[in-house]
Motif scaffolding. Structure first.
Motif, PDB file in Angstrom:
ATOM      1  N   ALA A 168      -6.585  28.551  -6.408  1.00 60.56           N
ATOM      2  CA  ALA A 168      -4.899  27.343  -5.436  1.00 60.56           C
ATOM      3  C   ALA A 168      -5.177  26.979  -5.527  1.00 60.56           C
ATOM      4  N   ALA A 169      -4.576  25.077  -5.012  1.00 62.16           N
ATOM      5  CA  ALA A 169      -4.263  24.380  -4.758  1.00 62.16           C
ATOM      6  C   ALA A 169      -3.492  23.178  -5.116  1.00 62.16           C
ATOM      7  N   ALA A 170      -3.028  22.148  -3.792  1.00 61.64           N
ATOM      8  CA  ALA A 170      -1.669  21.391  -3.946  1.00 61.64           C
ATOM      9  C   ALA A 170      -2.464  19.972  -4.297  1.00 61.64           C
ATOM     10  N   LEU A 171      -1.072  19.580  -5.049  1.00 62.46           N
ATOM     11  CA  LEU A 171      -0.984  17.890  -5.413  1.00 62.46           C
ATOM     12  C   LEU A 171       0.039  17.458  -4.434  1.00 62.46           C
ATOM     13  N   VAL A 172      -0.931  16.097  -4.042  1.00 54.74           N
ATOM     14  CA  VAL A 172       0.096  16.016  -2.931  1.00 54.74           C
ATOM     15  C   VAL A 172       0.378  13.808  -3.696  1.00 54.74           C
ATOM     16  N   TYR A 173       1.551  13.078  -3.092  1.00 55.80           N
ATOM     17  CA  TYR A 173       1.412  12.556  -4.089  1.00 55.80           C
ATOM     18  C   TYR A 173       2.704  11.280  -3.892  1.00 55.80           C
ATOM     19  N   ARG A 174       2.466  10.194  -4.251  1.00 55.62           N
ATOM     20  CA  ARG A 174       4.208   9.514  -4.182  1.00 55.62           C
ATOM     21  C   ARG A 174       4.214   8.932  -5.318  1.00 55.62           C
ATOM     22  N   PHE A 175       5.555   9.304  -5.801  1.00 49.92           N
ATOM     23  CA  PHE A 175       5.788   9.274  -7.175  1.00 49.92           C
ATOM     24  C   PHE A 175       7.043   7.956  -7.725  1.00 49.92           C
ATOM     25  N   THR A 176       6.748   6.443  -7.756  1.00 50.30           N
ATOM     26  CA  THR A 176       7.862   6.215  -8.621  1.00 50.30           C
ATOM     27  C   THR A 176       7.825   6.206  -9.768  1.00 50.30           C
ATOM     28  N   GLY A 177       9.576   6.294 -10.238  1.00 47.86           N
ATOM     29  CA  GLY A 177       9.688   6.317 -11.180  1.00 47.86           C
ATOM     30  C   GLY A 177      10.709   5.029 -11.686  1.00 47.86           C
ATOM     31  N   LEU A 178      10.272   4.340 -12.503  1.00 50.41           N
ATOM     32  CA  LEU A 178      11.877   3.349 -13.025  1.00 50.41           C
ATOM     33  C   LEU A 178      12.342   3.713 -14.424  1.00 50.41           C
ATOM     34  N   ARG A 179      13.904   3.665 -14.492  1.00 50.82           N
ATOM     35  CA  ARG A 179      13.786   3.419 -15.355  1.00 50.82           C
ATOM     36  C   ARG A 179      15.524   2.373 -15.948  1.00 50.82           C
ATOM     37  N   GLY A 180      14.794   1.877 -16.492  1.00 55.80           N
ATOM     38  CA  GLY A 180      15.869   0.407 -16.351  1.00 55.80           C
ATOM     39  C   GLY A 180      16.285  -0.078 -15.064  1.00 55.80           C
ATOM     40  N   ASP A 181      16.818  -0.016 -14.483  1.00 55.39           N
ATOM     41  CA  ASP A 181      16.890  -0.819 -13.208  1.00 55.39           C
ATOM     42  C   ASP A 181      17.331   0.116 -11.981  1.00 55.39           C
ATOM     43  N   ASP A 182      16.967   1.199 -12.342  1.00 51.95           N
ATOM     44  CA  ASP A 182      17.158   2.038 -11.833  1.00 51.95           C
ATOM     45  C   ASP A 182      15.502   3.072 -11.093  1.00 51.95           C
ATOM     46  N   ARG A 183      15.203   3.036  -9.686  1.00 47.48           N
ATOM     47  CA  ARG A 183      14.293   3.408  -9.416  1.00 47.48           C
ATOM     48  C   ARG A 183      14.146   4.536  -8.604  1.00 47.48           C
ATOM     49  N   TYR A 184      13.543   5.265  -8.478  1.00 44.18           N
ATOM     50  CA  TYR A 184      12.823   7.045  -8.030  1.00 44.18           C
ATOM     51  C   TYR A 184      11.556   6.317  -6.796  1.00 44.18           C
ATOM     52  N   ILE A 185      12.303   6.753  -5.910  1.00 41.70           N
ATOM     53  CA  ILE A 185      11.120   7.194  -5.371  1.00 41.70           C
ATOM     54  C   ILE A 185      10.649   8.441  -4.486  1.00 41.70           C
ATOM     55  N   ALA A 186       9.382   9.014  -4.683  1.00 43.61           N
ATOM     56  CA  ALA A 186       9.691  10.737  -3.939  1.00 43.61           C
ATOM     57  C   ALA A 186       8.153  11.237  -3.397  1.00 43.61           C
ATOM     58  N   ASP A 187       8.007  11.658  -2.292  1.00 45.25           N
ATOM     59  CA  ASP A 187       6.778  12.622  -2.003  1.00 45.25           C
ATOM     60  C   ASP A 187       6.707  13.556  -2.505  1.00 45.25           C
ATOM     61  N   MET A 188       6.000  13.572  -3.606  1.00 49.79           N
ATOM     62  CA  MET A 188       5.608  14.918  -4.034  1.00 49.79           C
ATOM     63  C   MET A 188       4.729  16.115  -4.068  1.00 49.79           C
ATOM     64  N   VAL A 189       4.993  17.501  -3.200  1.00 43.64           N
ATOM     65  CA  VAL A 189       3.957  18.149  -3.667  1.00 43.64           C
ATOM     66  C   VAL A 189       4.358  19.914  -4.600  1.00 43.64           C
ATOM     67  N   SER A 190       3.072  19.550  -5.254  1.00 45.47           N
ATOM     68  CA  SER A 190       2.692  20.384  -6.830  1.00 45.47           C
ATOM     69  C   SER A 190       1.314  21.462  -5.885  1.00 45.47           C
ATOM     70  N   CYS A 191       2.009  22.506  -6.698  1.00 47.86           N
ATOM     71  CA  CYS A 191       1.446  24.195  -5.851  1.00 47.86           C
ATOM     72  C   CYS A 191       0.856  24.540  -7.095  1.00 47.86           C
ATOM     73  N   TYR A 192      -0.753  24.760  -7.541  1.00 49.60           N
ATOM     74  CA  TYR A 192      -1.425  25.084  -8.758  1.00 49.60           C
ATOM     75  C   TYR A 192      -1.758  26.112  -8.628  1.00 49.60           C
TER      76      TYR A 192
END
Length: 122
Positions: free
Chosen positions: A73-97
């Protein structure tokens, strides 16, 4: 398949670039939970939300880090930035696999949205 940074980032990129819920149905474990602002979703509800959502025009990952939990098991941690048109979404993500006989499967994922630049109604 190993739970290394390269492998898990590739899986996260597949999810981030998905145009429907099928990659979520494949990569998420059957009992997975996805926590996004305002919702806790199981695998099928998350996939259905992706079926109904437009994809991102652009995604960027920053400060990717692998946190080993144990040999399976491991966790992946990162900052995500997504653009959809003029909208921007920024979040810190944690995914456990977890490593399974079918390969790595996502068991939990959480977005922590950045509120910088977001106006809140009080």
């Amino acid at each position: 398949m190993a739970l290394d940074l390269t492998t898990l980032l590739e899986l996260e990129r597949q999810l981030a670039h998905a145009t429907n819920g099928d990659p979520y149905r494949e990569i998420l474990a059957p009992h997975a939970r996805v926590v996004v602002p305002g919702f806790v979703l199981d695998r099928e509800n998350c996939a259905m939300a992706m079926d109904a959502s437009p994809g991102w025009d652009r995604v960027d990952f920053e400060n990717e880090q692998l946190v080993r939990i144990n040999s399976d098991a491991a966790a992946l941690v990162y900052r995500f930035t997504g653009l959809r048109g003029d909208d921007r979404y920024i979040a810190d993500m944690v995914s456990c696999y977890v490593d399974t006989s079918e390969g790595p499967r996502l068991v939990t994922h959480q977005h922590t949205m950045h509120w910088e630049g977001v106006e809140l109604e009080v």
